[in-house]
Structure formats: C-alpha cells, structure tokens
Motif scaffolding. Structure first.
Motif, PDB file in Angstrom:
ATOM      1  N   MET A  12       0.746  -1.080  -0.082  1.00 13.96           N
ATOM      2  CA  MET A  12      -0.218   0.258   0.209  1.00 13.96           C
ATOM      3  C   MET A  12       0.948   1.370   0.095  1.00 13.96           C
ATOM      4  O   MET A  12       0.789   2.239  -0.650  1.00 13.96           O
ATOM      5  N   GLY A  22      -8.620   2.581  10.169  1.00 11.69           N
ATOM      6  CA  GLY A  22      -8.019   1.267  10.118  1.00 11.69           C
ATOM      7  C   GLY A  22      -6.502   2.394   9.268  1.00 11.69           C
ATOM      8  O   GLY A  22      -5.540   2.118   8.181  1.00 11.69           O
ATOM      9  N   GLU A  49     -15.151   0.270  15.749  1.00 10.45           N
ATOM     10  CA  GLU A  49     -16.490  -0.115  16.555  1.00 10.45           C
ATOM     11  C   GLU A  49     -16.074   0.062  17.821  1.00 10.45           C
ATOM     12  O   GLU A  49     -17.324   0.409  18.315  1.00 10.45           O
ATOM     13  N   MET A  68     -14.556  -2.732   4.295  1.00 12.61           N
ATOM     14  CA  MET A  68     -14.571  -1.912   5.764  1.00 12.61           C
ATOM     15  C   MET A  68     -14.675  -1.138   5.715  1.00 12.61           C
ATOM     16  O   MET A  68     -15.066   0.087   6.289  1.00 12.61           O
TER      17      MET A  68
HETATM   18  N1  LIG Z   1      -8.397  -2.462   1.697  1.00 12.93           N
HETATM   19  C1  LIG Z   1      -7.839  -1.474   2.621  1.00 12.93           C
HETATM   20  N2  LIG Z   1      -7.467  -0.632   2.499  1.00 12.93           N
HETATM   21  N3  LIG Z   1      -7.477  -2.024   3.195  1.00 12.93           N
HETATM   22  C2  LIG Z   1      -6.562  -1.232   4.577  1.00 12.93           C
HETATM   23  C3  LIG Z   1      -7.387  -2.459   6.104  1.00 12.93           C
HETATM   24  C4  LIG Z   1      -6.045  -1.286   6.811  1.00 12.93           C
HETATM   25  O1  LIG Z   1      -7.284  -1.234   8.545  1.00 12.93           O
HETATM   26  C5  LIG Z   1      -7.017  -1.746   9.220  1.00 12.93           C
HETATM   27  N4  LIG Z   1      -8.914  -2.157   9.707  1.00 12.93           N
HETATM   28  C6  LIG Z   1     -10.392  -2.660   9.096  1.00 12.93           C
HETATM   29  N5  LIG Z   1     -11.104  -2.111   9.073  1.00 12.93           N
HETATM   30  C7  LIG Z   1     -11.094  -1.956  10.824  1.00 12.93           C
HETATM   31  C8  LIG Z   1     -11.292  -1.650  11.836  1.00 12.93           C
HETATM   32  N6  LIG Z   1     -12.414  -1.800  11.752  1.00 12.93           N
HETATM   33  N7  LIG Z   1     -11.203  -0.591  13.135  1.00 12.93           N
HETATM   34  C9  LIG Z   1      -9.522  -0.750  12.981  1.00 12.93           C
HETATM   35  N8  LIG Z   1      -8.878  -0.812  11.514  1.00 12.93           N
HETATM   36  C10 LIG Z   1      -9.124  -1.717  10.942  1.00 12.93           C
HETATM   37  C11 LIG Z   1      -7.156  -2.983   9.020  1.00 12.93           C
HETATM   38  O2  LIG Z   1      -5.930  -3.922   9.491  1.00 12.93           O
HETATM   39  C12 LIG Z   1      -6.494  -2.534   8.158  1.00 12.93           C
HETATM   40  O3  LIG Z   1      -4.392  -1.953   8.710  1.00 12.93           O
END
Ligand SMILES: N=C(N)NCC[C@H]1O[C@@H](n2cnc3c(N)ncnc32)[C@H](O)[C@@H]1O
Length: 425
Positions: A107, A137, A189, A214
């Motif tokens: 990323m 995230g 959450e 997400m």
């Molecule tokens: N497709 C993406 N951009 N994924 C990135 C996701 C990033 O956000 C974090 N993440 C996803 N959902 C959550 C959540 N509900 N709470 C905290 N971190 C999150 C995950 O661990 C990763 O580091």
C-alpha cells in the motif's frame, strides 16, 4: 440520490402480502446484519440483535420475535444465522492478515494511492488547524503523520485493529508526533473517544471497491464519532464498468487445454471454467484498446449519507453501445474516490484506479464469461451488475452479472446471459 447511493438500485423492501402464511415448525435464531426501522406490522431492530424466526411467509419477509417479545415482519436480507462468535473469528482472521508488513509495503509503495491522500491533506492543510482527526485503519500511520506534519490539528486518533498498531506506536514516537498523534490498537467499532471528530480519513477501498466491507466500519465511525457537518475523506466512491476483450487471459485459461504437447485436453475445459472463471481476475491490467465501449459509472456512494444497510445488496443496471466490433470476453471494473475540499475554494482531489490513470496496486478486475461472444459496432449491451454481500462471510461479495445484446436495429442478438461470481466466497 435517495439515500446516499445512486446507480439504478431497486427498493430493498417490497410490500408484503399478509394473507400468505406457511407456518414453519422450525424456529431459528438469527442475527440482525444492520438496523431496521419497521413500519406497521414490520419489526424494528438494531444491528447485532438476536431474533427468533417464527415463520417464513415468503422469501423476503419472515415473522420474527425480538428478545423483548415484540413480533413483526423482518426483512430477510437484514438477517444472518452467522453467530457472533463466527463473526469474531472472521474478524480475527482478517486483522491477522494485516499484522504482517507485506500488505502495508504494497500500500505504501502505491504512489498514486498514497500521494492522492497526501495531496488532499496538503491542499486543505490550513483548514486542519485545531481540528480533531480520526484515521480509521491507520496501518503504519502514514496518513495520520501526514495530517500532523502538514496541518496543525489539535489531535489525530490513529485507530488500527491489527497488531501492526504496536509498531505504529513506535513509528509515531520516532517521528516525534506523539503529542499530536495517538495510536489506538482497537477496532474502530470499540474505540471510545472523549470528543467527536471533525474529519474522518480512511483508506478502506478493496477489490471491486467494496471487498473486505471495511467501508461499513467507516460508516459506523461516521455515525458514532463524526461531528455534524464533519468531513469524510474520501467523500464519495464510484464503481466503473466496461465490456471488454481479454483474448490473452481467456486463451491462457481456456484455449490452453486444446493442445498440450500435441495432445487434446479439451475435456478439461468444463472443469477449467469452474476453477478459473468463477472468480474475477483481481489483478488484471486492462489495455484501453480492449474496451469495447465507453466505461460507465454504475455506482456512486456519497459517504456522508449512505446507510450501511444500503450496501447489503446493490443492484445496478448498465447499458453500453459497442464502439468497435470484437470479441466480448467479459467486463472490467475499477473505482474512483474523491476528496472534497474543506471549503468551496479548494479543488476536489481524485484517485481513479482505471486503465487511463496511473496504475495502482488495485489494478482492475476482470469478470470473464464462460463463452465469449462476438459483438458488432452499435450493438447495445444491457444488463445488471448486482453486488450482494455474503450473509455468512461478511467481508465477501457475490456478483451476479446479467446481460443481453441487441443489434443496432433492435433485434435480439444474444438472449439473457447470467453468471454468478464469488469475491471471494
Ligand atoms: N483495503 C484496505 N484499504 N484495507 C486497509 C485496512 C487497514 O485498516 C485496518 N482496519 C480495517 N477495519 C478496521 C476496523 N474496523 N478498525 C480498525 N482498523 C481496521 C486493517 O487492519 C488494515 O490495517
């Protein structure tokens, strides 16, 4: 735009025929996937609540009972038998995949992605002064550190559920930002903040925009933690679709079996279709020359007003006029997200992952047909691209693709074709 989502979605809940009644002996416990505000004989319930199904009059509405004894009709597409434990287990598996550096390296190494966020932050930096920012995230903390470096925010909450958060705390400390950036190792959450936030920034986009779902966590954070009139970055998200040729990809998976070392293995083509064509090619690089028509923006999500329940089942219509004769091997998708300025004077920043833009780690997604077909200039391809969230595997999607081809003189050239794809379950 009725509720933050536009595309030609159909009303989720149709009217219910009360006199149809097939009582089921089997009572079953189900869980609410999202909030539902019932009208009349419909049952109101909140996300996560436990309901007992008493009967199933039809495929859209079940007669159910809340834990307080209230009964009423519940929309089936809001219910899952997935237990809370299994949801927890799926989350743990998901966050574990982000506790390793490989995905974060990918990323960060995606310059188009990361610089789009940096540009949005820098263009609005003067308006971030004294603001409270929530990074949902945060991963390695890059967006939070950009906010702290270029703006003068009062506070940045960098929330990250995976174990990478423990290393992110060190990164923030080493970059001398601990007085502004607070890393919270938690699901967003479950995070409790002493104050609501002015800006939510998050890089949540997945394959086909929505895989991982997400976005639901970002919307929950919006509803719980964002001030009225606060900003969401990205502000909007769109999904694009285009009919395309893909001879190389189709040939390598299907025609491949016709001659291998002088032997005919074409008996294997049927199982090859099952194995190779049931899921989209998630890392396809679409050559613009393979597009058979102009792309169409089939979905636009306004992050300020879309409701979580709107994303359970998104049914989208499309229509394409073929611009050049060729072979239709399938359809490609990509997305765009917009970062609106904090005031009118600031230009919107766009991140588009399509074939005419700088390549990103998302690339494009290719949905291959089992049997390609020839199309001619001015033919019209009409159909539906239906994105349905998997009720059991909550971060996964199913895509039902339906289309037909009419000639320019409005004769039916190819009757309805339909194919179900899994992303990824
Ligand atoms: N497709 C993406 N951009 N994924 C990135 C996701 C990033 O956000 C974090 N993440 C996803 N959902 C959550 C959540 N509900 N709470 C905290 N971190 C999150 C995950 O661990 C990763 O580091």
């Amino acid at each position: 735009m009725e509720n933050g989502i536009s595309g030609s979605t159909h009303p989720v809940i149709d009217t219910h025929n009360d006199d149809v009644d097939t009582r089921d002996a089997l009572e079953e416990i189900v869980y609410a996937l999202s909030d539902f505000k019932g009208l009349g004989t419909q049952l109101t319930f909140s996300q996560g609540s436990c309901l007992k199904v008493l009967s199933r009059p039809n495929e859209h509405w079940w007669w159910a009972e809340r834990e307080d004894g209230c009964q009423g009709y519940a929309p089936v597409n809001h219910l899952t038998t997935l237990t809370r434990n299994r949801q927890y287990g799926q989350d743990m598996e998901y966050f574990d995949s982000y506790s390793h550096l490989k995905i974060h390296h990918e990323m960060l190494d995606d310059k188009a992605r990361t610089l789009a966020y940096q540009t949005a932050i820098r263009q609005n930096a003067h308006l971030l002064t004294d603001k409270v920012i929530l990074d949902v995230g945060c991963g390695t903390g890059i967006l939070s550190m950009m906010c702290a470096r270029y703006g003068r925010p009062k506070q940045v909450y960098a929330v990250e559920a995976s174990d990478i958060a423990e290393y992110t705390k060190d990164v923030i400390h080493s970059n001398k930002m601990s007085d502004t950036v607070t890393v919270l190792h938690s699901k967003v959450e479950e995070v409790q903040l002493e104050e609501s936030v002015d800006v939510i920034i998050s890089e949540w986009m997945g394959t086909i925009l929505l895989f991982e779902m997400m976005v639901e966590s970002v919307l929950l954070a919006r509803d719980r933690l964002l001030k009225d009139g606060g900003t969401l970055w990205p502000s909007t998200a769109s999904l694009f679709l285009v009919p395309c040729s893909a001879q190389k990809q189709y040939g390598s998976k299907m025609e491949f079996w016709k001659d291998q070392y002088g032997f005919d293995l074409s008996d294997l083509i049927e199982i090859a279709k099952e194995e190779f064509l049931q899921k989209p090619v998630h890392n396809h690089i679409l050559d613009p020359a393979d597009c058979l028509s102009e792309a169409s923006r089939i979905l636009n999500i306004d992050m300020r007003s879309v409701r979580r329940e709107d994303l359970e089942q998104i049914d989208l219509d499309f229509e394409f006029t073929v611009q050049k004769s060729g072979t239709l091997h399938g359809f490609c998708t990509w997305f765009q997200v917009d970062f609106e300025g904090l005031d009118q004077s600031i230009h919107t920043v766009y991140l588009n992952t399509g074939p005419e833009h700088e390549l990103t780690h998302w690339k494009q997604n290719l949905f291959l047909l089992d049997s390609p077909l020839s199309v001619d200039k001015d033919d019209v391809i009409t159909g539906q691209f239906n994105l349905h969230r998997n009720p059991e595997w909550r971060r996964h999607l199913r895509v039902l693709l339906r289309f037909r081809v009419m000639s320019s003189s409005n004769n039916l050239k190819v009757p309805d074709r339909e194919k179900l794809f899994y992303v990824w379950r």
